[in-house]
Design an enzyme around this catalytic site. Structure first.
Site, PDB file in Angstrom:
ATOM      1  N   SER A  97       0.828  -1.207   0.000  1.00 22.41           N
ATOM      2  CA  SER A  97       0.000   0.000   0.000  1.00 22.41           C
ATOM      3  C   SER A  97       0.865   1.261   0.000  1.00 22.41           C
ATOM      4  O   SER A  97       1.624   1.520   0.936  1.00 22.41           O
ATOM      5  CB  SER A  97      -0.912   0.004   1.232  1.00 22.41           C
ATOM      6  OG  SER A  97      -1.642   1.209   1.252  1.00 22.41           O
TER       7      SER A  97
ATOM      8  N   HIS B 126      -1.119  -0.920  -4.314  1.00 18.14           N
ATOM      9  CA  HIS B 126      -2.423  -0.528  -3.769  1.00 18.14           C
ATOM     10  C   HIS B 126      -2.424   0.985  -3.555  1.00 18.14           C
ATOM     11  O   HIS B 126      -1.522   1.534  -2.915  1.00 18.14           O
ATOM     12  CB  HIS B 126      -2.633  -1.281  -2.448  1.00 18.14           C
ATOM     13  CG  HIS B 126      -3.968  -1.108  -1.826  1.00 18.14           C
ATOM     14  ND1 HIS B 126      -5.084  -1.808  -2.233  1.00 18.14           N
ATOM     15  CD2 HIS B 126      -4.379  -0.325  -0.794  1.00 18.14           C
ATOM     16  CE1 HIS B 126      -6.120  -1.472  -1.480  1.00 18.14           C
ATOM     17  NE2 HIS B 126      -5.723  -0.553  -0.603  1.00 18.14           N
TER      18      HIS B 126
ATOM     19  N   ASP C  77      -4.577   4.108  -2.180  1.00 13.64           N
ATOM     20  CA  ASP C  77      -5.697   4.454  -1.292  1.00 13.64           C
ATOM     21  C   ASP C  77      -6.141   5.893  -1.482  1.00 13.64           C
ATOM     22  O   ASP C  77      -5.399   6.825  -1.134  1.00 13.64           O
ATOM     23  CB  ASP C  77      -5.255   4.307   0.169  1.00 13.64           C
ATOM     24  CG  ASP C  77      -5.150   2.865   0.612  1.00 13.64           C
ATOM     25  OD1 ASP C  77      -6.132   2.125   0.448  1.00 13.64           O
ATOM     26  OD2 ASP C  77      -4.080   2.495   1.142  1.00 13.64           O
TER      27      ASP C  77
ATOM     28  N   MET D  86      -8.650   8.786  -0.265  1.00 10.82           N
ATOM     29  CA  MET D  86      -9.534   9.155   0.860  1.00 10.82           C
ATOM     30  C   MET D  86      -9.981  10.600   0.697  1.00 10.82           C
ATOM     31  O   MET D  86      -9.147  11.475   0.429  1.00 10.82           O
ATOM     32  CB  MET D  86      -8.778   9.034   2.183  1.00 10.82           C
ATOM     33  CG  MET D  86      -8.191   7.668   2.423  1.00 10.82           C
ATOM     34  SD  MET D  86      -7.301   7.650   3.993  1.00 10.82           S
ATOM     35  CE  MET D  86      -6.590   6.003   3.949  1.00 10.82           C
TER      36      MET D  86
ATOM     37  N   HIS E 177      -8.195   1.813  -4.425  1.00  8.96           N
ATOM     38  CA  HIS E 177      -9.191   1.652  -3.361  1.00  8.96           C
ATOM     39  C   HIS E 177      -9.807   3.020  -3.078  1.00  8.96           C
ATOM     40  O   HIS E 177      -9.166   3.877  -2.480  1.00  8.96           O
ATOM     41  CB  HIS E 177      -8.465   1.074  -2.126  1.00  8.96           C
ATOM     42  CG  HIS E 177      -9.334   0.886  -0.927  1.00  8.96           C
ATOM     43  ND1 HIS E 177      -8.809   0.589   0.315  1.00  8.96           N
ATOM     44  CD2 HIS E 177     -10.675   0.937  -0.755  1.00  8.96           C
ATOM     45  CE1 HIS E 177      -9.788   0.470   1.188  1.00  8.96           C
ATOM     46  NE2 HIS E 177     -10.940   0.690   0.567  1.00  8.96           N
TER      47      HIS E 177
ATOM     48  N   MET F 238     -11.950   5.252  -1.109  1.00  7.94           N
ATOM     49  CA  MET F 238     -12.666   5.484   0.159  1.00  7.94           C
ATOM     50  C   MET F 238     -13.290   6.867   0.056  1.00  7.94           C
ATOM     51  O   MET F 238     -12.877   7.825   0.736  1.00  7.94           O
ATOM     52  CB  MET F 238     -11.672   5.382   1.332  1.00  7.94           C
ATOM     53  CG  MET F 238     -11.272   3.948   1.616  1.00  7.94           C
ATOM     54  SD  MET F 238      -9.788   3.825   2.629  1.00  7.94           S
ATOM     55  CE  MET F 238      -8.545   3.901   1.350  1.00  7.94           C
TER      56      MET F 238
ATOM     57  N   MET G 172     -12.243  -5.242   4.467  1.00  4.62           N
ATOM     58  CA  MET G 172     -11.484  -4.346   5.351  1.00  4.62           C
ATOM     59  C   MET G 172     -11.302  -5.017   6.707  1.00  4.62           C
ATOM     60  O   MET G 172     -12.287  -5.396   7.357  1.00  4.62           O
ATOM     61  CB  MET G 172     -12.212  -3.012   5.526  1.00  4.62           C
ATOM     62  CG  MET G 172     -12.259  -2.132   4.287  1.00  4.62           C
ATOM     63  SD  MET G 172     -10.658  -1.825   3.515  1.00  4.62           S
ATOM     64  CE  MET G 172      -9.741  -1.065   4.865  1.00  4.62           C
TER      65      MET G 172
ATOM     66  N   ASP H  53      -7.400  -6.077   3.595  1.00  5.16           N
ATOM     67  CA  ASP H  53      -6.709  -4.789   3.716  1.00  5.16           C
ATOM     68  C   ASP H  53      -6.805  -4.260   5.141  1.00  5.16           C
ATOM     69  O   ASP H  53      -7.901  -3.988   5.628  1.00  5.16           O
ATOM     70  CB  ASP H  53      -7.358  -3.808   2.728  1.00  5.16           C
ATOM     71  CG  ASP H  53      -6.679  -2.454   2.684  1.00  5.16           C
ATOM     72  OD1 ASP H  53      -5.591  -2.292   3.267  1.00  5.16           O
ATOM     73  OD2 ASP H  53      -7.248  -1.550   2.027  1.00  5.16           O
ATOM     74  N   GLY H  54      -5.633  -4.084   5.767  1.00  6.28           N
ATOM     75  CA  GLY H  54      -5.579  -3.460   7.091  1.00  6.28           C
ATOM     76  C   GLY H  54      -4.924  -4.350   8.122  1.00  6.28           C
ATOM     77  O   GLY H  54      -5.448  -5.419   8.435  1.00  6.28           O
TER      78      GLY H  54
ATOM     79  N   GLY I  77       0.699  -2.359   4.088  1.00  6.36           N
ATOM     80  CA  GLY I  77       1.306  -1.034   4.130  1.00  6.36           C
ATOM     81  C   GLY I  77       2.523  -1.013   5.029  1.00  6.36           C
ATOM     82  O   GLY I  77       3.663  -1.173   4.589  1.00  6.36           O
TER      83      GLY I  77
HETATM   84  C1  DX5 Z   1      -6.614   1.850   5.316  1.00  9.19           C
HETATM   85  C2  DX5 Z   1      -6.121   1.613   3.911  1.00  9.19           C
HETATM   86  C3  DX5 Z   1      -5.082   0.562   3.828  1.00  9.19           C
HETATM   87  C4  DX5 Z   1      -3.796   0.916   4.527  1.00  9.19           C
HETATM   88  C5  DX5 Z   1      -3.237  -0.359   5.058  1.00  9.19           C
HETATM   89  O1  DX5 Z   1      -7.764   2.597   5.300  1.00  9.19           O
HETATM   90  O2  DX5 Z   1      -7.198   1.197   3.078  1.00  9.19           O
HETATM   91  O3  DX5 Z   1      -4.813   0.171   2.489  1.00  9.19           O
HETATM   92  O4  DX5 Z   1      -2.856   1.548   3.706  1.00  9.19           O
HETATM   93  O5  DX5 Z   1      -2.143  -0.072   5.847  1.00  9.19           O
HETATM   94  P1  DX5 Z   1      -1.574  -1.135   6.901  1.00  9.19           P
HETATM   95  O6  DX5 Z   1      -1.196  -2.368   6.138  1.00  9.19           O
HETATM   96  O7  DX5 Z   1      -0.422  -0.429   7.503  1.00  9.19           O
HETATM   97  O8  DX5 Z   1      -2.673  -1.436   7.892  1.00  9.19           O
HETATM   98 ZN    ZN Z   2      -6.710   0.267   1.083  1.00 11.15          ZN
END
Ligand code: DX5
Ligand code: ZN
Length: 223
Positions: free
Chosen positions: A9, A34, A36, A38, A67, A69, A138, A176-177, A198
């Protein structure tokens, strides 16, 4: 023994050394990057958008796993497809007309993904399974990297795998997470196909080796 697909990520990368981190990804066994997005409304954080996507696409040789969000993703999926996304995930909770949204993602030539928040049951997907290529489970509340993995996710993925088999659906399961070398094998044993990681990659002393470990984390059931 099939190996999982690995999607580091970008959120956990060092943005002041982005080219270095992207070159690491290019040379690694990662299968996707990946990405993200937001919006500060759907989740309580703002990350990045089109200018970064443009820069990343020019330097990253791995397919992009985007992804979203964000609220009202229909407004932006065309632009993310044009921007080079391979997979586009929209959130189940953000889509009023999920069937239409997923169909549009495929029309744009991308693979259609649906992300489910930890509280969202998998049963809401049964009537759109034919439109889905990837289901993103998630395992933290979305919005931030570096959170702790929610253990109930294991049961949820096991149930999702059963649902897919019962419906002869070939959609992939992505998680993911809070994914790390410590829980990867368990996640794979219940049916996960794609691991997003990530901090367990970019926070590692040797990120390339961390990706290699995740890629090879499926352990034989036979002792
Ligand atoms: C969280 C993101 C993830 C995040 C994961 O909202 O969607 O993709 O980057 O990070 P880690 O692996 O550190 O939990
Ligand atoms: Zn993500």
């Amino acid at each position: 023994m099939t190996q999982p697909l690995i999607a580091p990520s970008l959120l956990a990368a060092d943005f002041a050394n982005l080219q270095r981190d992207l070159e690491m990804i290019n040379r690694s066994e990662a299968d996707y990057l990946h990405f993200d997005v937001m919006d500060g409304v759907f989740v309580p954080n703002i990350s990045f958008g089109f200018p970064l996507l443009d820069a990343v696409r020019r330097h990253c040789q791995k397919p992009l796993d985007v992804h979203l969000m964000i609220t009202d993703p229909d407004r932006y999926i065309d632009a993310f497809a044009k921007g080079g996304a391979s997979i586009i995930h929209v959130h189940y909770e953000a889509c009023t007309h999920l069937h239409r949204t997923l169909s549009r993602i495929r029309e744009l030539g991308c693979r259609a993904g649906v992300a489910l928040n930890p509280h969202t049951p998998i049963t809401g997907l049964v009537d759109v399974l034919e439109q889905i290529d990837v289901i993103l489970i998630m395992s933290v509340n979305p919005g931030f990297g570096g959170q702790s993995f929610i253990p109930h996710t294991i049961q949820k993925i096991a149930g999702l795998k059963q649902l897919l088999v019962a419906n002869q659906c070939s959609a992939l399961i992505e998680v993911d997470g809070g994914v790390s070398q410590a829980n990867a094998n368990t996640l794979l044993s219940v049916g996960t196909d794609i691991l997003v990681a990530g901090n367990s990659v970019f926070g590692a002393a040797n990120p390339t080796e961390a990706i290699h470990e995740l890629k090879n984390s499926r352990q034989s059931m036979v002792a």
